[in-house]
Design a protein around this motif. Structure first.
Motif, PDB file in Angstrom:
ATOM      1  N   LEU A   8       0.826  -1.194   0.000  1.00 47.02           N
ATOM      2  CA  LEU A   8       0.000   0.000   0.000  1.00 47.02           C
ATOM      3  C   LEU A   8       0.867   1.254   0.000  1.00 47.02           C
ATOM      4  CD1 LEU A   8      -2.658  -0.992   2.688  1.00 47.02           C
ATOM      5  CD2 LEU A   8      -2.867  -1.171   0.216  1.00 47.02           C
ATOM      6  N   LYS A   9       0.272   2.324  -0.470  1.00 49.33           N
ATOM      7  CA  LYS A   9       0.911   3.634  -0.411  1.00 49.33           C
ATOM      8  C   LYS A   9       0.040   4.512   0.474  1.00 49.33           C
ATOM      9  CE  LYS A   9       4.221   2.412  -3.155  1.00 49.33           C
ATOM     10  NZ  LYS A   9       5.583   2.175  -2.616  1.00 49.33           N
ATOM     11  N   ILE A  10       0.296   4.458   1.762  1.00 44.49           N
ATOM     12  CA  ILE A  10      -0.549   5.135   2.726  1.00 44.49           C
ATOM     13  C   ILE A  10      -0.291   6.646   2.698  1.00 44.49           C
ATOM     14  CG2 ILE A  10      -1.121   5.384   5.167  1.00 44.49           C
ATOM     15  CD1 ILE A  10      -2.137   2.800   3.843  1.00 44.49           C
ATOM     16  N   LYS A  11      -1.376   7.403   2.538  1.00 41.21           N
ATOM     17  CA  LYS A  11      -1.292   8.858   2.510  1.00 41.21           C
ATOM     18  C   LYS A  11      -2.002   9.510   3.693  1.00 41.21           C
ATOM     19  CE  LYS A  11      -1.050   9.100  -2.563  1.00 41.21           C
ATOM     20  NZ  LYS A  11      -1.708   9.650  -3.793  1.00 41.21           N
ATOM     21  N   ALA A  12      -2.842   8.734   4.402  1.00 39.33           N
ATOM     22  CA  ALA A  12      -3.605   9.318   5.504  1.00 39.33           C
ATOM     23  C   ALA A  12      -3.884   8.278   6.576  1.00 39.33           C
ATOM     24  CB  ALA A  12      -4.921   9.898   4.987  1.00 39.33           C
ATOM     25  N   VAL A  13      -3.994   8.750   7.813  1.00 34.81           N
ATOM     26  CA  VAL A  13      -4.390   7.907   8.939  1.00 34.81           C
ATOM     27  C   VAL A  13      -5.544   8.604   9.651  1.00 34.81           C
ATOM     28  CG1 VAL A  13      -3.706   6.829  11.106  1.00 34.81           C
ATOM     29  CG2 VAL A  13      -2.038   7.031   9.247  1.00 34.81           C
ATOM     30  N   ILE A  14      -6.618   7.862   9.886  1.00 31.67           N
ATOM     31  CA  ILE A  14      -7.790   8.376  10.591  1.00 31.67           C
ATOM     32  C   ILE A  14      -7.906   7.657  11.924  1.00 31.67           C
ATOM     33  CG2 ILE A  14     -10.295   8.678  10.522  1.00 31.67           C
ATOM     34  CD1 ILE A  14     -10.063   8.630   7.443  1.00 31.67           C
ATOM     35  N   PHE A  15      -8.059   8.417  12.989  1.00 34.05           N
ATOM     36  CA  PHE A  15      -8.073   7.864  14.340  1.00 34.05           C
ATOM     37  C   PHE A  15      -9.443   7.995  14.998  1.00 34.05           C
ATOM     38  CE2 PHE A  15      -3.690   9.204  13.633  1.00 34.05           C
ATOM     39  CZ  PHE A  15      -2.928   8.212  14.230  1.00 34.05           C
ATOM     40  N   ASP A  16      -9.802   6.982  15.773  1.00 32.21           N
ATOM     41  CA  ASP A  16     -10.850   7.081  16.772  1.00 32.21           C
ATOM     42  C   ASP A  16     -10.297   7.921  17.931  1.00 32.21           C
ATOM     43  OD1 ASP A  16     -13.168   6.264  18.425  1.00 32.21           O
ATOM     44  OD2 ASP A  16     -11.726   4.954  19.423  1.00 32.21           O
ATOM     45  N   VAL A  17     -11.161   8.318  18.870  1.00 36.72           N
ATOM     46  CA  VAL A  17     -10.718   9.141  20.009  1.00 36.72           C
ATOM     47  C   VAL A  17     -10.657   8.337  21.300  1.00 36.72           C
ATOM     48  CG1 VAL A  17     -11.183  11.166  21.431  1.00 36.72           C
ATOM     49  CG2 VAL A  17     -11.564  11.269  18.972  1.00 36.72           C
ATOM     50  N   ASP A  18     -11.818   8.014  21.869  1.00 40.86           N
ATOM     51  CA  ASP A  18     -11.874   7.347  23.172  1.00 40.86           C
ATOM     52  C   ASP A  18     -11.257   5.951  23.098  1.00 40.86           C
ATOM     53  OD1 ASP A  18     -13.308   9.496  24.341  1.00 40.86           O
ATOM     54  OD2 ASP A  18     -15.183   8.722  23.523  1.00 40.86           O
ATOM     55  N   MET A 114      -3.788  13.496   8.559  1.00 37.69           N
ATOM     56  CA  MET A 114      -4.386  12.838   9.722  1.00 37.69           C
ATOM     57  C   MET A 114      -5.783  13.383  10.010  1.00 37.69           C
ATOM     58  SD  MET A 114      -1.182  12.465  12.359  1.00 37.69           S
ATOM     59  CE  MET A 114      -0.657  14.174  12.222  1.00 37.69           C
ATOM     60  N   GLY A 115      -6.676  12.463  10.368  1.00 41.58           N
ATOM     61  CA  GLY A 115      -8.040  12.843  10.691  1.00 41.58           C
ATOM     62  C   GLY A 115      -8.527  12.145  11.946  1.00 41.58           C
ATOM     63  N   VAL A 116      -9.647  12.623  12.446  1.00 43.70           N
ATOM     64  CA  VAL A 116     -10.297  12.047  13.619  1.00 43.70           C
ATOM     65  C   VAL A 116     -11.766  11.806  13.282  1.00 43.70           C
ATOM     66  CG1 VAL A 116     -11.143  12.540  15.952  1.00 43.70           C
ATOM     67  CG2 VAL A 116      -8.780  13.089  15.342  1.00 43.70           C
ATOM     68  N   VAL A 117     -12.232  10.590  13.557  1.00 37.81           N
ATOM     69  CA  VAL A 117     -13.653  10.254  13.410  1.00 37.81           C
ATOM     70  C   VAL A 117     -14.083   9.531  14.670  1.00 37.81           C
ATOM     71  CG1 VAL A 117     -15.352   8.868  12.184  1.00 37.81           C
ATOM     72  CG2 VAL A 117     -13.640  10.150  10.891  1.00 37.81           C
ATOM     73  N   SER A 118     -15.034  10.136  15.400  1.00 32.96           N
ATOM     74  CA  SER A 118     -15.455   9.599  16.688  1.00 32.96           C
ATOM     75  C   SER A 118     -16.968   9.514  16.781  1.00 32.96           C
ATOM     76  CB  SER A 118     -14.931  10.509  17.813  1.00 32.96           C
ATOM     77  OG  SER A 118     -15.423  10.108  19.071  1.00 32.96           O
ATOM     78  N   ASN A 119     -17.465   8.588  17.592  1.00 34.43           N
ATOM     79  CA  ASN A 119     -18.885   8.556  17.929  1.00 34.43           C
ATOM     80  C   ASN A 119     -19.206   9.466  19.103  1.00 34.43           C
ATOM     81  OD1 ASN A 119     -19.889   6.933  15.920  1.00 34.43           O
ATOM     82  ND2 ASN A 119     -19.884   5.049  17.122  1.00 34.43           N
ATOM     83  N   LYS A 120     -18.205  10.104  19.669  1.00 35.64           N
ATOM     84  CA  LYS A 120     -18.440  11.154  20.669  1.00 35.64           C
ATOM     85  C   LYS A 120     -19.147  12.312  19.968  1.00 35.64           C
ATOM     86  CE  LYS A 120     -14.902  12.126  23.473  1.00 35.64           C
ATOM     87  NZ  LYS A 120     -15.329  11.770  24.822  1.00 35.64           N
ATOM     88  N   VAL A 140     -11.448  16.788  11.554  1.00 34.00           N
ATOM     89  CA  VAL A 140     -11.951  16.296  12.832  1.00 34.00           C
ATOM     90  C   VAL A 140     -13.474  16.298  12.815  1.00 34.00           C
ATOM     91  CG1 VAL A 140     -12.093  16.707  15.317  1.00 34.00           C
ATOM     92  CG2 VAL A 140      -9.952  17.172  14.114  1.00 34.00           C
ATOM     93  N   THR A 141     -14.086  15.178  13.164  1.00 32.02           N
ATOM     94  CA  THR A 141     -15.536  15.150  13.307  1.00 32.02           C
ATOM     95  C   THR A 141     -15.952  14.147  14.369  1.00 32.02           C
ATOM     96  OG1 THR A 141     -17.658  14.994  12.152  1.00 32.02           O
ATOM     97  CG2 THR A 141     -15.993  13.367  11.558  1.00 32.02           C
ATOM     98  N   GLY A 142     -17.063  14.467  15.008  1.00 26.87           N
ATOM     99  CA  GLY A 142     -17.720  13.536  15.905  1.00 26.87           C
ATOM    100  C   GLY A 142     -19.090  13.213  15.361  1.00 26.87           C
ATOM    101  N   GLN A 143     -19.916  12.597  16.180  1.00 20.67           N
ATOM    102  CA  GLN A 143     -21.256  12.219  15.771  1.00 20.67           C
ATOM    103  C   GLN A 143     -22.117  13.461  15.576  1.00 20.67           C
ATOM    104  OE1 GLN A 143     -23.258   9.697  18.581  1.00 20.67           O
ATOM    105  NE2 GLN A 143     -24.853   9.097  17.145  1.00 20.67           N
ATOM    106  N   ARG A 144     -22.804  13.521  14.415  1.00 21.31           N
ATOM    107  CA  ARG A 144     -23.649  14.664  14.090  1.00 21.31           C
ATOM    108  C   ARG A 144     -25.037  14.183  13.677  1.00 21.31           C
ATOM    109  NH1 ARG A 144     -19.462  15.636  10.388  1.00 21.31           N
ATOM    110  NH2 ARG A 144     -20.945  16.126   8.736  1.00 21.31           N
ATOM    111  N   ASP A 145     -26.034  15.000  13.950  1.00 21.72           N
ATOM    112  CA  ASP A 145     -27.403  14.656  13.580  1.00 21.72           C
ATOM    113  C   ASP A 145     -27.510  14.457  12.077  1.00 21.72           C
ATOM    114  OD1 ASP A 145     -28.179  14.886  16.203  1.00 21.72           O
ATOM    115  OD2 ASP A 145     -29.014  16.911  15.990  1.00 21.72           O
TER     116      ASP A 145
END
Length: 223
Positions: A8-18, A114-120, A140-145
């Motif tokens: 793979l040629k990784i260009k991005a990493v997305i992280f959970d938070v909690d 780098m990004g953040v995706v959380s259910n918070k 960066v994003t969390g849970q949205r309506d």
């Protein structure tokens, strides 16, 4: 697994938070327990919240309630107490996991987005991420309506689009079965972490492509 990922040629990493970037369960426990106490309901040990969290705030509160009390109206009522307490006490018992800052700095030096995706809840994520990491993350994003929570990959796809990468160019990092399913469904290479709230069996069973014990091990999958 490492050999496969080296293709793979990784260009991005997305992280959970909690349980991934931040050790938050004590603050989560304190906030939910406050809501329960204020409404005359039984509380739980902090350790139990490692298993209550992961599917969003409403689900965490639901799991903390006695089975015969789990109705939407009460959950919504308790959520107000939870949010009020958490907003006033954010970070009192939260800490960055050892090695995370070093990992993020190294990824930044390598030019990895780098990004953040959380259910918070999103407002909480937008508060807590800058508090601990400044402007380190590109998205960066969390849970949205109106947008389904993980394990639906909708928010991960949104992150990928914002970061300008395809799923094959992305690693998704998380500590739970929900995260493992999310990463798998998004088409990203899913790396489960063992320093968080859940165990190896849960991660592997739900689709993790690899499992690591320390943050810097993630660099084995970045070429």
């Amino acid at each position: 697994m490492v050999v496969w990922c080296l293709d793979l040629k990784i260009k991005a990493v997305i992280f959970d938070v909690d349980g991934t970037l931040l050790d938050t369960y004590r603050d989560l426990a304190n906030a939910v327990n406050f809501a329960l106490i204020e409404n005359g309901l039984p509380t739980h040990s902090s350790e139990k919240y490692k298993y209550f969290c992961g599917n969003g705030t409403e689900k965490m509160i639901e799991r903390a309630l006695p089975e015969d009390k789990r109705d939407d109206a009460l959950i919504a009522h308790l959520k107000k107490y939870y949010l009020d307490f958490y907003n006033k006490h954010t970070g009192e018992e939260t800490r960055v996991y050892d090695g995370i800052q070093e990992l993020l700095s190294t990824l930044k030096q390598k030019g990895i987005k780098m990004g953040v995706v959380s259910n918070k809840i999103d407002c909480m994520v937008q508060q807590v991420i800058p508090q601990y990491f400044g402007d380190c993350f590109d998205f960066v994003t969390g849970q949205r309506d109106g947008i389904p929570a993980k394990p639906d990959p909708a928010l991960v796809f949104e992150a990928m689009k914002a970061l300008g990468v395809e799923s094959s160019e992305c690693i998704f990092v998380g500590d739970s079965g929900v995260d493992a399913m999310t990463g798998s469904r998004s088409g990203a290479f899913m790396v489960g972490v063992l320093w968080g709230f859940r165990d190896r069996d849960e991660l592997v069973t739900n689709g993790a492509d690899a499992v690591i014990s320390t943050p810097m091990e993630l660099l084995e999958y970045i070429v």
